[in-house]
Write a protein that holds these residues in place. Sequence first.
Motif, PDB file in Angstrom:
ATOM      1  N   THR A   1       0.836  -1.192   0.000  1.00  0.00           N
ATOM      2  CA  THR A   1       0.000   0.000   0.000  1.00  0.00           C
ATOM      3  C   THR A   1       0.872   1.243   0.000  1.00  0.00           C
ATOM      4  OG1 THR A   1      -1.649  -1.218   1.251  1.00  0.00           O
ATOM      5  CG2 THR A   1      -1.867   1.159   1.224  1.00  0.00           C
ATOM      6  N   LEU A   2       0.465   2.260  -0.776  1.00  0.00           N
ATOM      7  CA  LEU A   2       1.219   3.505  -0.897  1.00  0.00           C
ATOM      8  C   LEU A   2       0.485   4.659  -0.230  1.00  0.00           C
ATOM      9  CD1 LEU A   2       2.240   3.279  -4.648  1.00  0.00           C
ATOM     10  CD2 LEU A   2       3.647   2.726  -2.662  1.00  0.00           C
ATOM     11  N   TYR A   3       1.253   5.665   0.162  1.00  0.00           N
ATOM     12  CA  TYR A   3       0.718   6.894   0.741  1.00  0.00           C
ATOM     13  C   TYR A   3       1.500   8.053   0.145  1.00  0.00           C
ATOM     14  CZ  TYR A   3      -0.377  10.510   4.183  1.00  0.00           C
ATOM     15  OH  TYR A   3      -0.782  11.668   4.789  1.00  0.00           O
ATOM     16  N   LEU A   4       0.817   9.016  -0.425  1.00  0.00           N
ATOM     17  CA  LEU A   4       1.440  10.213  -0.998  1.00  0.00           C
ATOM     18  C   LEU A   4       1.114  11.392  -0.110  1.00  0.00           C
ATOM     19  CD1 LEU A   4       2.924  11.521  -3.440  1.00  0.00           C
ATOM     20  CD2 LEU A   4       0.667  11.883  -4.435  1.00  0.00           C
ATOM     21  N   GLY A   5       2.138  12.166   0.251  1.00  0.00           N
ATOM     22  CA  GLY A   5       1.909  13.299   1.136  1.00  0.00           C
ATOM     23  C   GLY A   5       2.770  14.484   0.766  1.00  0.00           C
ATOM     24  N   VAL A   6       2.505  15.594   1.428  1.00  0.00           N
ATOM     25  CA  VAL A   6       3.285  16.819   1.248  1.00  0.00           C
ATOM     26  C   VAL A   6       3.548  17.409   2.628  1.00  0.00           C
ATOM     27  CG1 VAL A   6       1.264  18.304   0.940  1.00  0.00           C
ATOM     28  CG2 VAL A   6       3.428  18.968  -0.073  1.00  0.00           C
ATOM     29  N   THR A   7       4.717  17.994   2.811  1.00  0.00           N
ATOM     30  CA  THR A   7       5.089  18.549   4.104  1.00  0.00           C
ATOM     31  C   THR A   7       6.108  19.665   3.935  1.00  0.00           C
ATOM     32  OG1 THR A   7       5.934  18.000   6.315  1.00  0.00           O
ATOM     33  CG2 THR A   7       6.945  16.852   4.454  1.00  0.00           C
ATOM     34  N   SER A   8       6.220  20.489   4.961  1.00  0.00           N
ATOM     35  CA  SER A   8       7.262  21.514   4.969  1.00  0.00           C
ATOM     36  C   SER A   8       8.445  21.069   5.829  1.00  0.00           C
ATOM     37  CB  SER A   8       6.712  22.838   5.494  1.00  0.00           C
ATOM     38  OG  SER A   8       6.249  22.684   6.816  1.00  0.00           O
ATOM     39  N   HIS A   9       8.348  19.905   6.462  1.00  0.00           N
ATOM     40  CA  HIS A   9       9.434  19.389   7.300  1.00  0.00           C
ATOM     41  C   HIS A   9       9.466  17.865   7.147  1.00  0.00           C
ATOM     42  CE1 HIS A   9      12.014  18.597  10.672  1.00  0.00           C
ATOM     43  NE2 HIS A   9      12.110  19.895  10.939  1.00  0.00           N
ATOM     44  N   LEU A  10      10.218  17.394   6.176  1.00  0.00           N
ATOM     45  CA  LEU A  10      10.204  15.981   5.800  1.00  0.00           C
ATOM     46  C   LEU A  10      10.658  15.052   6.929  1.00  0.00           C
ATOM     47  CD1 LEU A  10       9.607  13.957   3.558  1.00  0.00           C
ATOM     48  CD2 LEU A  10      11.966  14.260   2.775  1.00  0.00           C
ATOM     49  N   ALA A  11      11.756  15.356   7.592  1.00  0.00           N
ATOM     50  CA  ALA A  11      12.268  14.473   8.645  1.00  0.00           C
ATOM     51  C   ALA A  11      11.245  14.308   9.768  1.00  0.00           C
ATOM     52  CB  ALA A  11      13.582  15.006   9.192  1.00  0.00           C
ATOM     53  N   ARG A  12      10.652  15.419  10.203  1.00  0.00           N
ATOM     54  CA  ARG A  12       9.658  15.346  11.268  1.00  0.00           C
ATOM     55  C   ARG A  12       8.435  14.533  10.836  1.00  0.00           C
ATOM     56  NH1 ARG A  12       7.343  20.647  12.089  1.00  0.00           N
ATOM     57  NH2 ARG A  12       5.859  19.947  10.520  1.00  0.00           N
ATOM     58  N   ARG A  13       7.988  14.729   9.612  1.00  0.00           N
ATOM     59  CA  ARG A  13       6.795  14.033   9.132  1.00  0.00           C
ATOM     60  C   ARG A  13       7.031  12.529   9.022  1.00  0.00           C
ATOM     61  NH1 ARG A  13       2.245  12.874   9.775  1.00  0.00           N
ATOM     62  NH2 ARG A  13       0.761  12.742   8.089  1.00  0.00           N
ATOM     63  N   ILE A  14       8.210  12.124   8.565  1.00  0.00           N
ATOM     64  CA  ILE A  14       8.524  10.696   8.492  1.00  0.00           C
ATOM     65  C   ILE A  14       8.562  10.109   9.895  1.00  0.00           C
ATOM     66  CG2 ILE A  14      10.230   8.975   7.772  1.00  0.00           C
ATOM     67  CD1 ILE A  14       8.613  10.471   5.493  1.00  0.00           C
ATOM     68  N   TRP A  15       9.138  10.840  10.855  1.00  0.00           N
ATOM     69  CA  TRP A  15       9.147  10.387  12.245  1.00  0.00           C
ATOM     70  C   TRP A  15       7.712  10.192  12.746  1.00  0.00           C
ATOM     71  CZ3 TRP A  15       7.133  12.568  16.655  1.00  0.00           C
ATOM     72  CH2 TRP A  15       7.489  11.949  17.864  1.00  0.00           C
ATOM     73  N   GLU A  16       6.823  11.130  12.416  1.00  0.00           N
ATOM     74  CA  GLU A  16       5.420  11.014  12.829  1.00  0.00           C
ATOM     75  C   GLU A  16       4.769   9.759  12.250  1.00  0.00           C
ATOM     76  OE1 GLU A  16       4.581  15.818  13.284  1.00  0.00           O
ATOM     77  OE2 GLU A  16       3.851  14.749  11.509  1.00  0.00           O
ATOM     78  N   HIS A  17       5.073   9.440  11.000  1.00  0.00           N
ATOM     79  CA  HIS A  17       4.540   8.216  10.401  1.00  0.00           C
ATOM     80  C   HIS A  17       5.095   6.977  11.109  1.00  0.00           C
ATOM     81  CE1 HIS A  17       2.232   9.747   7.018  1.00  0.00           C
ATOM     82  NE2 HIS A  17       3.223  10.561   6.705  1.00  0.00           N
TER      83      HIS A  17
ATOM     84  N   THR B   1       6.317   6.599  14.129  1.00  0.00           N
ATOM     85  CA  THR B   1       5.889   6.451  15.519  1.00  0.00           C
ATOM     86  C   THR B   1       4.367   6.418  15.648  1.00  0.00           C
ATOM     87  OG1 THR B   1       5.942   8.841  15.897  1.00  0.00           O
ATOM     88  CG2 THR B   1       7.955   7.579  16.404  1.00  0.00           C
ATOM     89  N   LYS B   2       3.678   6.542  14.515  1.00  0.00           N
ATOM     90  CA  LYS B   2       2.210   6.539  14.490  1.00  0.00           C
ATOM     91  C   LYS B   2       1.656   7.610  15.431  1.00  0.00           C
ATOM     92  CE  LYS B   2       2.214   1.757  13.039  1.00  0.00           C
ATOM     93  NZ  LYS B   2       3.309   2.052  12.223  1.00  0.00           N
ATOM     94  N   ALA B   3       2.246   8.798  15.335  1.00  0.00           N
ATOM     95  CA  ALA B   3       1.888   9.916  16.207  1.00  0.00           C
ATOM     96  C   ALA B   3       0.453  10.392  15.999  1.00  0.00           C
ATOM     97  CB  ALA B   3       2.866  11.076  15.989  1.00  0.00           C
ATOM     98  N   THR B   4      -0.072  10.232  14.808  1.00  0.00           N
ATOM     99  CA  THR B   4      -1.448  10.645  14.540  1.00  0.00           C
ATOM    100  C   THR B   4      -2.208   9.488  13.913  1.00  0.00           C
ATOM    101  OG1 THR B   4      -0.815  11.545  12.396  1.00  0.00           O
ATOM    102  CG2 THR B   4      -0.860  13.085  14.219  1.00  0.00           C
TER     103      THR B   4
END
Length: 70
Positions: free
Chosen positions: A20-36, A38-41
Motif C-alpha cells: 500500500t502507498l501513501y502520498l503526502g506533502v510537508t514543509s518538514h520531511l524528517a519530522r513528518r517521516i518520524w510522525e509516520h 511512531t504513528k503519532a497521529t
Amino acid sequence: MTVVTYWGAVYLLANKRDGTLYLGVTSHLARRIWEHRTKATPGFSSRYDIDRLVWYEVHERIDEAIAREK
C-alpha cells in the motif's frame, strides 16, 4: 490566501514491497517521516502500517509541492 514557506516536499511511503502507498506533502520531511514511523497521529498510514520512505521531491515553495502532489 496561500501561506508560503521556504520549502516543501512531496513524498511517497509504502508499507512493504508492492504494498500500500501513501502520498503526502510537508514543509518538514524528517519530522513528518518520524510522525509516520511512531504513528503519532491516527489515520490511513498508521492503520495500514505505512512508514517506509520510498521517494521524495523537494520544492522551493510549499505551494509548488502541493501543486505537484495534486
